[in-house]
Design a protein around this motif. Structure first.
Motif, PDB file in Angstrom:
ATOM      1  N   GLU A 221      38.019  30.488  41.622  1.00  0.00           N
ATOM      2  CA  GLU A 221      36.938  30.340  42.873  1.00  0.00           C
ATOM      3  C   GLU A 221      35.782  29.520  42.341  1.00  0.00           C
ATOM      4  OE1 GLU A 221      36.002  34.332  44.218  1.00  0.00           O
ATOM      5  OE2 GLU A 221      38.003  34.896  44.290  1.00  0.00           O
ATOM      6  N   LYS A 222      34.835  29.269  43.497  1.00  0.00           N
ATOM      7  CA  LYS A 222      33.828  28.715  43.328  1.00  0.00           C
ATOM      8  C   LYS A 222      32.596  29.963  43.412  1.00  0.00           C
ATOM      9  CE  LYS A 222      34.217  24.157  42.544  1.00  0.00           C
ATOM     10  NZ  LYS A 222      33.817  23.591  41.478  1.00  0.00           N
ATOM     11  N   LEU A 223      31.446  29.753  42.432  1.00  0.00           N
ATOM     12  CA  LEU A 223      30.487  30.654  42.244  1.00  0.00           C
ATOM     13  C   LEU A 223      29.472  30.057  41.743  1.00  0.00           C
ATOM     14  CD1 LEU A 223      29.586  33.851  42.948  1.00  0.00           C
ATOM     15  CD2 LEU A 223      30.422  34.415  40.661  1.00  0.00           C
ATOM     16  N   GLN A 224      28.143  30.253  42.433  1.00  0.00           N
ATOM     17  CA  GLN A 224      26.858  29.887  42.085  1.00  0.00           C
ATOM     18  C   GLN A 224      27.069  28.102  41.405  1.00  0.00           C
ATOM     19  OE1 GLN A 224      24.088  31.054  42.173  1.00  0.00           O
ATOM     20  NE2 GLN A 224      24.975  33.209  43.005  1.00  0.00           N
ATOM     21  N   GLY A 225      27.630  27.438  42.065  1.00  0.00           N
ATOM     22  CA  GLY A 225      27.834  25.945  41.729  1.00  0.00           C
ATOM     23  C   GLY A 225      28.897  26.039  40.527  1.00  0.00           C
ATOM     24  N   LEU A 226      29.514  27.076  40.088  1.00  0.00           N
ATOM     25  CA  LEU A 226      30.639  26.850  39.043  1.00  0.00           C
ATOM     26  C   LEU A 226      32.026  27.233  39.270  1.00  0.00           C
ATOM     27  CD1 LEU A 226      28.304  28.540  36.286  1.00  0.00           C
ATOM     28  CD2 LEU A 226      28.846  26.193  36.183  1.00  0.00           C
ATOM     29  N   THR A 227      32.914  26.506  38.873  1.00  0.00           N
ATOM     30  CA  THR A 227      34.446  26.976  38.836  1.00  0.00           C
ATOM     31  C   THR A 227      34.547  28.302  37.725  1.00  0.00           C
ATOM     32  OG1 THR A 227      35.107  24.855  39.194  1.00  0.00           O
ATOM     33  CG2 THR A 227      36.704  26.441  38.483  1.00  0.00           C
ATOM     34  N   VAL A 228      34.925  29.341  38.492  1.00  0.00           N
ATOM     35  CA  VAL A 228      35.062  30.715  37.653  1.00  0.00           C
ATOM     36  C   VAL A 228      36.364  31.010  37.747  1.00  0.00           C
ATOM     37  CG1 VAL A 228      32.699  31.236  37.850  1.00  0.00           C
ATOM     38  CG2 VAL A 228      34.211  32.036  39.566  1.00  0.00           C
ATOM     39  N   TYR A 229      36.760  31.931  36.741  1.00  0.00           N
ATOM     40  CA  TYR A 229      38.190  32.810  36.895  1.00  0.00           C
ATOM     41  C   TYR A 229      37.979  34.211  37.066  1.00  0.00           C
ATOM     42  CZ  TYR A 229      40.246  28.878  34.388  1.00  0.00           C
ATOM     43  OH  TYR A 229      40.760  27.606  33.933  1.00  0.00           O
ATOM     44  N   LYS A 230      38.597  34.602  38.152  1.00  0.00           N
ATOM     45  CA  LYS A 230      38.607  36.099  38.540  1.00  0.00           C
ATOM     46  C   LYS A 230      39.437  36.879  37.954  1.00  0.00           C
ATOM     47  CE  LYS A 230      38.501  38.673  43.103  1.00  0.00           C
ATOM     48  NZ  LYS A 230      38.764  38.531  44.420  1.00  0.00           N
ATOM     49  N   PHE A 231      39.077  38.033  37.333  1.00  0.00           N
ATOM     50  CA  PHE A 231      39.783  38.808  36.480  1.00  0.00           C
ATOM     51  C   PHE A 231      39.661  40.190  37.062  1.00  0.00           C
ATOM     52  CE2 PHE A 231      39.067  35.590  33.757  1.00  0.00           C
ATOM     53  CZ  PHE A 231      40.517  35.242  32.727  1.00  0.00           C
ATOM     54  N   GLU A 232      40.635  41.023  37.095  1.00  0.00           N
ATOM     55  CA  GLU A 232      40.553  42.268  38.034  1.00  0.00           C
ATOM     56  C   GLU A 232      41.297  43.350  36.909  1.00  0.00           C
ATOM     57  OE1 GLU A 232      42.480  43.940  41.873  1.00  0.00           O
ATOM     58  OE2 GLU A 232      40.693  42.926  42.101  1.00  0.00           O
ATOM     59  N   MET A 233      40.639  44.701  36.845  1.00  0.00           N
ATOM     60  CA  MET A 233      41.324  45.592  35.936  1.00  0.00           C
ATOM     61  C   MET A 233      41.368  46.788  36.962  1.00  0.00           C
ATOM     62  SD  MET A 233      38.310  45.988  32.992  1.00  0.00           S
ATOM     63  CE  MET A 233      39.087  47.476  32.387  1.00  0.00           C
ATOM     64  N   THR A 234      42.291  47.856  36.803  1.00  0.00           N
ATOM     65  CA  THR A 234      42.280  49.052  37.466  1.00  0.00           C
ATOM     66  C   THR A 234      42.454  50.072  36.429  1.00  0.00           C
ATOM     67  OG1 THR A 234      43.210  48.001  39.551  1.00  0.00           O
ATOM     68  CG2 THR A 234      43.534  50.342  39.162  1.00  0.00           C
ATOM     69  N   ILE A 235      41.414  51.150  36.602  1.00  0.00           N
ATOM     70  CA  ILE A 235      41.480  52.297  35.822  1.00  0.00           C
ATOM     71  C   ILE A 235      42.091  53.383  36.737  1.00  0.00           C
ATOM     72  CG2 ILE A 235      40.281  53.829  34.349  1.00  0.00           C
ATOM     73  CD1 ILE A 235      38.385  51.379  33.588  1.00  0.00           C
ATOM     74  N   GLU A 236      43.322  53.937  36.437  1.00  0.00           N
ATOM     75  CA  GLU A 236      43.713  54.993  37.154  1.00  0.00           C
ATOM     76  C   GLU A 236      42.850  56.207  36.912  1.00  0.00           C
ATOM     77  OE1 GLU A 236      45.351  55.021  39.769  1.00  0.00           O
ATOM     78  OE2 GLU A 236      46.322  52.820  39.445  1.00  0.00           O
ATOM     79  N   PRO A 237      42.592  57.193  37.633  1.00  0.00           N
ATOM     80  CA  PRO A 237      42.015  58.662  37.297  1.00  0.00           C
ATOM     81  C   PRO A 237      42.373  59.059  35.819  1.00  0.00           C
ATOM     82  CG  PRO A 237      42.490  58.698  39.471  1.00  0.00           C
ATOM     83  CD  PRO A 237      43.094  57.668  38.772  1.00  0.00           C
ATOM     84  N   VAL A 238      41.524  59.374  35.026  1.00  0.00           N
ATOM     85  CA  VAL A 238      41.355  59.989  33.592  1.00  0.00           C
ATOM     86  C   VAL A 238      40.358  60.686  33.255  1.00  0.00           C
ATOM     87  CG1 VAL A 238      40.275  57.941  32.683  1.00  0.00           C
ATOM     88  CG2 VAL A 238      41.735  59.104  31.275  1.00  0.00           C
ATOM     89  N   LYS A 239      40.810  61.864  32.839  1.00  0.00           N
ATOM     90  CA  LYS A 239      39.851  63.185  32.482  1.00  0.00           C
ATOM     91  C   LYS A 239      39.066  62.488  31.227  1.00  0.00           C
ATOM     92  CE  LYS A 239      40.845  67.257  32.046  1.00  0.00           C
ATOM     93  NZ  LYS A 239      41.380  68.777  31.546  1.00  0.00           N
TER      94      LYS A 239
END
Length: 345
Positions: A165-183
């Motif tokens: 994506e483009k963000l603040q005039g820069l080309t950036v890579y978008k990463f996503e991590m999911t943490i399922e409910p953990v005690k």
């Protein structure tokens, strides 16, 4: 100029050309590292969050939260291969009431940004071994899945590449991590809080999060971060009974601009070592090399085949020797006498 000068220029040019090749391959990797004296503060905000007021043991809705995270490098604990970060995070509401506080100490490889076991690493003051990435991505971030450490869950989770994506005039890579409910802990609370008839019960505190990170790939700087965080208390059946925090925290616009500037500055330094310096060295080296060869070739062409001949060294042609004058004899007449014989009658 003398041929010797040409040889010196050729040698200097060759040296600079070798330097042009070596700089991006050997010099740049040795110098492009996570700094020892890291110092930054990022600010995130959440609108209309829900938090548990522990003084009244009731949920508060529509709360605005602000999270300040300070990262400071422990220069004395770092060296050529590792850097050490001391990190503090404080979350407050719009009345400046403290919601959560946490601390972290982590050592990481200065080239890969991966956590390394060292230097009294700890989470909230308790010794703990970190794994994966923590507060930055590596130089030359790739479009792949990285392991990213979560301080609350105290475990690393896959951060998957999603898009560019483009963000603040820069080309950036978008990463996503999911943490399922953990005690993450257990706390004693009044029974009615979790639907129990007991005066006091031990309830499990569960944590879940969806973390999204926008990373400038050349520098590894996280330009924008977002966390959709949920913490709850559960009853003995595992059902959520009350929220401790339910908020979506996002980097503020000012923090995004600050991080973008840091990424641009780092990119400039990287480009200097990997592009600008090699090009300059290569061009100057090539110019010196060609000039040196020109001088050597010109000197060789001007050199005569033999030494010049001086006036005194002109060869002298052999002249015939003069002969002394000799008398010329008149021819004699055969039969004696100079005149013809007279005949007698």
């Amino acid at each position: 100029m003398r041929p010797t000068s040409g040889a010196i220029l050729v040698a200097a040019g060759a040296f600079l050309i070798v330097g042009a090749v070596a700089t991006p391959l050997a010099v740049a990797p040795a110098l492009v590292k996570v700094p020892l004296d890291q110092s930054s503060v990022t600010v995130s905000e959440a609108k209309n969050a829900t938090v548990l007021d522990f003084s009244t043991l009731s949920e508060r809705n529509g709360v605005n939260l602000t999270a300040h995270r300070a990262v400071r490098g422990d220069v004395d604990a770092g060296n050529a291969d590792r850097t050490v970060f001391n990190v503090g995070v404080r979350v407050i509401d719009d009345a400046d009431k403290e919601i959560t506080v946490s601390t972290d100490r982590v050592a990481l490889d200065r080239r890969t940004a991966e956590a390394v076991a060292c230097c009294a690493e700890a989470v909230n003051g308790a010794p703990f071994k970190h794994e994966g990435l923590t507060y930055t991505f590596p130089f030359g971030t790739e479009k792949k899945t990285y392991q990213y450490f979560d301080n609350t869950a105290r475990k690393s989770y896959p951060a998957e590449y999603v898009s560019t994506e483009k963000l603040q005039g820069l080309t950036v890579y978008k990463f996503e991590m999911t943490i399922e409910p953990v005690k993450i802990s257990e706390i004693d609370v009044p029974g009615h809080l979790v639907g129990s008839t007991q005066p006091t019960v031990t309830a499990g505190r569960f944590y879940a999060n969806t973390r999204t990170l926008w990373v400038e790939p050349d520098s590894g700087v996280i330009v924008k971060g977002q966390e959709k965080q949920l913490q709850t208390l559960r009853d003995e059946t595992g059902a959520d009974k009350i929220k401790i925090i339910d908020a979506t925290l996002v980097f503020t616009e000012d923090t995004q601009k600050q991080q973008a500037k840091a990424a641009k500055d780092a990119r400039g330094q990287i480009a200097l070592l990997t592009t600008v310096v090699p090009i300059v060295l290569g061009l100057v080296g090539l110019a010196l090399l060609l000039l040196g060869l020109f001088i050597i070739i010109r000197a060789a062409r001007r050199r005569p085949d033999a030494a010049p001949v001086g006036a005194d060294d002109q060869p002298t042609a052999d002249l015939p020797s003069q002969r002394s004058a000799e008398p010329v004899e008149e021819p004699t007449v055969p039969g004696g006498g100079r005149h013809a014989a007279e005949h007698k009658e």
